[in-house]
Design an enzyme around this catalytic site. Structure first.
Site, mmCIF file in Angstrom:
data_model
loop_
_atom_site.group_PDB
_atom_site.id
_atom_site.type_symbol
_atom_site.label_atom_id
_atom_site.label_comp_id
_atom_site.label_asym_id
_atom_site.label_seq_id
_atom_site.Cartn_x
_atom_site.Cartn_y
_atom_site.Cartn_z
ATOM 1 N N GLU A 4 30.478 -12.381 49.964
ATOM 2 C CA GLU A 4 29.547 -11.518 49.224
ATOM 3 C C GLU A 4 28.434 -12.297 48.530
ATOM 4 O O GLU A 4 28.239 -12.186 47.323
ATOM 5 C CB GLU A 4 30.338 -10.648 48.241
ATOM 6 C CG GLU A 4 31.306 -9.739 48.988
ATOM 7 C CD GLU A 4 32.215 -8.910 48.077
ATOM 8 O OE1 GLU A 4 31.981 -8.884 46.861
ATOM 9 O OE2 GLU A 4 33.158 -8.294 48.604
ATOM 10 N N GLU B 206 37.877 -6.468 56.547
ATOM 11 C CA GLU B 206 38.493 -5.699 55.448
ATOM 12 C C GLU B 206 38.418 -4.199 55.726
ATOM 13 O O GLU B 206 38.161 -3.399 54.824
ATOM 14 C CB GLU B 206 37.783 -6.009 54.114
ATOM 15 C CG GLU B 206 37.765 -7.481 53.759
ATOM 16 C CD GLU B 206 37.158 -7.796 52.402
ATOM 17 O OE1 GLU B 206 36.995 -6.870 51.581
ATOM 18 O OE2 GLU B 206 36.855 -8.971 52.162
HETATM 19 O O1 9MR Z 1 41.797 -5.562 47.037
HETATM 20 C C1 9MR Z 1 41.487 -6.601 46.137
HETATM 21 C C2 9MR Z 1 41.994 -6.268 44.744
HETATM 22 O O2 9MR Z 1 43.412 -6.190 44.762
HETATM 23 C C3 9MR Z 1 41.543 -7.323 43.750
HETATM 24 O O3 9MR Z 1 41.902 -6.936 42.437
HETATM 25 C C4 9MR Z 1 40.026 -7.528 43.844
HETATM 26 C C5 9MR Z 1 39.554 -8.678 42.958
HETATM 27 O O4 9MR Z 1 40.123 -9.878 43.369
HETATM 28 O O5 9MR Z 1 39.643 -7.815 45.181
HETATM 29 C C6 9MR Z 1 39.981 -6.811 46.108
HETATM 30 O O6 9MR Z 1 39.549 -7.222 47.404
HETATM 31 C C7 9MR Z 1 38.144 -7.339 47.588
HETATM 32 C C8 9MR Z 1 37.911 -8.517 48.522
HETATM 33 O O7 9MR Z 1 38.488 -9.685 47.999
HETATM 34 C C9 9MR Z 1 36.424 -8.719 48.779
HETATM 35 N N1 9MR Z 1 35.803 -7.511 49.250
HETATM 36 C C10 9MR Z 1 36.050 -6.297 48.486
HETATM 37 C C11 9MR Z 1 37.559 -6.099 48.288
HETATM 38 C C12 9MR Z 1 37.829 -4.802 47.507
HETATM 39 O O8 9MR Z 1 37.321 -4.900 46.222
#
Ligand code: 9MR
Length: 356
Positions: free
Chosen positions: A152, A267
């Site tokens: 990102e 994802e």
């Molecule tokens: O699903 C993930 C959630 O459990 C965490 O709290 C969060 C922060 O670390 O990240 C979520 O996953 C994200 C991913 O790492 C990057 N793209 C967006 C995902 C959803 O927010």
């Protein structure tokens, strides 16, 4: 449904036997290798507490991605020391089951421990980033084959002249934060696949077209400088209420092909907060959206993997981030909350079986 006659059953059994004979005659390795590997992110809490979750990961995944345990927040809550406990557990599980791993993620502006947000100088940020990447990539060298090196980095709604997301890395290291991370990862594990991971490349909006162009520009600049980059990870958190820009996405795939980078879906899930309440209506819409999305990509080039952000509707970030007005639980994933396969799973498995 048409009742099955004895003759149907016999014909079916004969076809099955012929199929089995053909499968046995072909090389076992080739028969076992999926056309496009499927996988899921694995969340450590559910992994530890829910045997059905572990069984589903074992049954349906060729690829596992530790969902949170390779993030700075998990590994670096203490500045002086790395905590690999969660990541090790998931890596061991994946390898014991003969699965591949994706590492997520080495540089991200979020999921940082409090101390990392207090860094103030370029020197400090570069030293910490490089030390982090060297330590983590080295630990899993030969075990984690693919890394989301940078996550990102593209501005959400890019303005002219500022393509990058405003993160601590961008602020302290400038546009080179991306290059520093890729170079460090490649130095430690020259055999690893190194990926730039980001979201929303698929909607029909000018801002999304700008995001696609920025991804292309970043990759081209890295390649021109001889910085190793092998793939673009497309997160694919698909909004059910928005159409797929098939033309834009297809052109994007062709442009990436010209730069000689592969893509992977990293994802995938469907944000169904605006869909009607009826579960079957939502599941059909989600499966159809996923099918349109994947078909568009596959038309240009098969992705290296298709990974969903979780497996079962029982555990998903969507409930919290995109709650429905009717308070019904979200249905974004291939298995329902009771681990029953949904239409989306059948769509995904078609790609796993499709001729490469
Ligand atoms: O699903 C993930 C959630 O459990 C965490 O709290 C969060 C922060 O670390 O990240 C979520 O996953 C994200 C991913 O790492 C990057 N793209 C967006 C995902 C959803 O927010």
């Amino acid at each position: 449904m048409k009742p099955i006659t004895k003759r149907d059953a016999l014909a079916g059994a004969a076809a099955l036997a012929a199929g089995l004979a053909a499968a046995l005659a072909s090389k076992p390795a080739a028969a076992a290798r999926p056309a496009i590997p499927l996988g899921s992110a694995a969340e450590i809490g559910s992994y530890r507490s829910d045997p059905r979750y572990r069984a589903a990961l074992a049954q349906y995944c060729d690829v596992i991605v530790p969902m949170n345990d390779l993030k700075w927040e998990a590994l670096r809550h203490d500045r002086a020391r790395f905590d690999f406990s969660g990541a090790d557990e998931l890596v061991d599980f994946a390898l014991a089951g003969g699965k591949a791993l994706r590492g997520h993620t080495l540089l991200w502006g979020e999921a940082l421990p409090p101390w990392a947000k207090t860094m103030t100088t370029r020197r400090e940020a570069e030293r910490e980033l490089v030390r982090h990447i060297e330590t983590v990539v080295d630990r899993y060298k030969g075990r984690i084959a693919t890394w989301d090196v940078v996550n990102e980095a593209i501005a959400f709604d890019p303005k002219p002249g500022e393509p990058y997301r405003d993160t601590i890395w961008r602020r302290l290291l400038g546009p080179e934060h991306i290059e520093i991370a890729f170079r460090a990862a490649a130095r430690v594990d020259p055999g690893a696949r190194l990926v730039l991971n980001d979201f929303n490349f698929e909607e029909p909006h000018p801002g999304v077209a700008a995001r696609r162009q920025i991804a292309i520009d970043i990759i081209r600049k890295l390649k021109d400088k001889g910085v190793p980059i092998h793939g673009l990870g497309m997160q694919a958190h698909l909004y059910a209420e928005n159409p797929i820009d098939r033309h834009g996405l297809l052109q994007f795939m062709l442009d990436l092909g010209k730069l000689d980078v592969d893509v992977e879906i990293t994802e995938l899930d469907v944000i169904d907060w605006k869909l009607p309440a009826d579960a079957m209506t939502r599941d059909r819409a989600a499966a159809s959206l996923v099918s349109t999305y994947l078909q568009t990509i596959v038309e240009a080039r098969p992705p290296r993997a298709i990974v969903t952000w979780g497996l079962s509707d029982r555990y998903t970030w969507i409930n919290e981030t995109f709650p429905r007005k009717d308070a019904a639980a979200a249905r974004p994933l291939p298995l329902d909350a009771d681990y029953k396969p949904k239409l989306m799973l059948h769509v995904l498995q078609r790609y796993r079986r499709a001729a490469a």
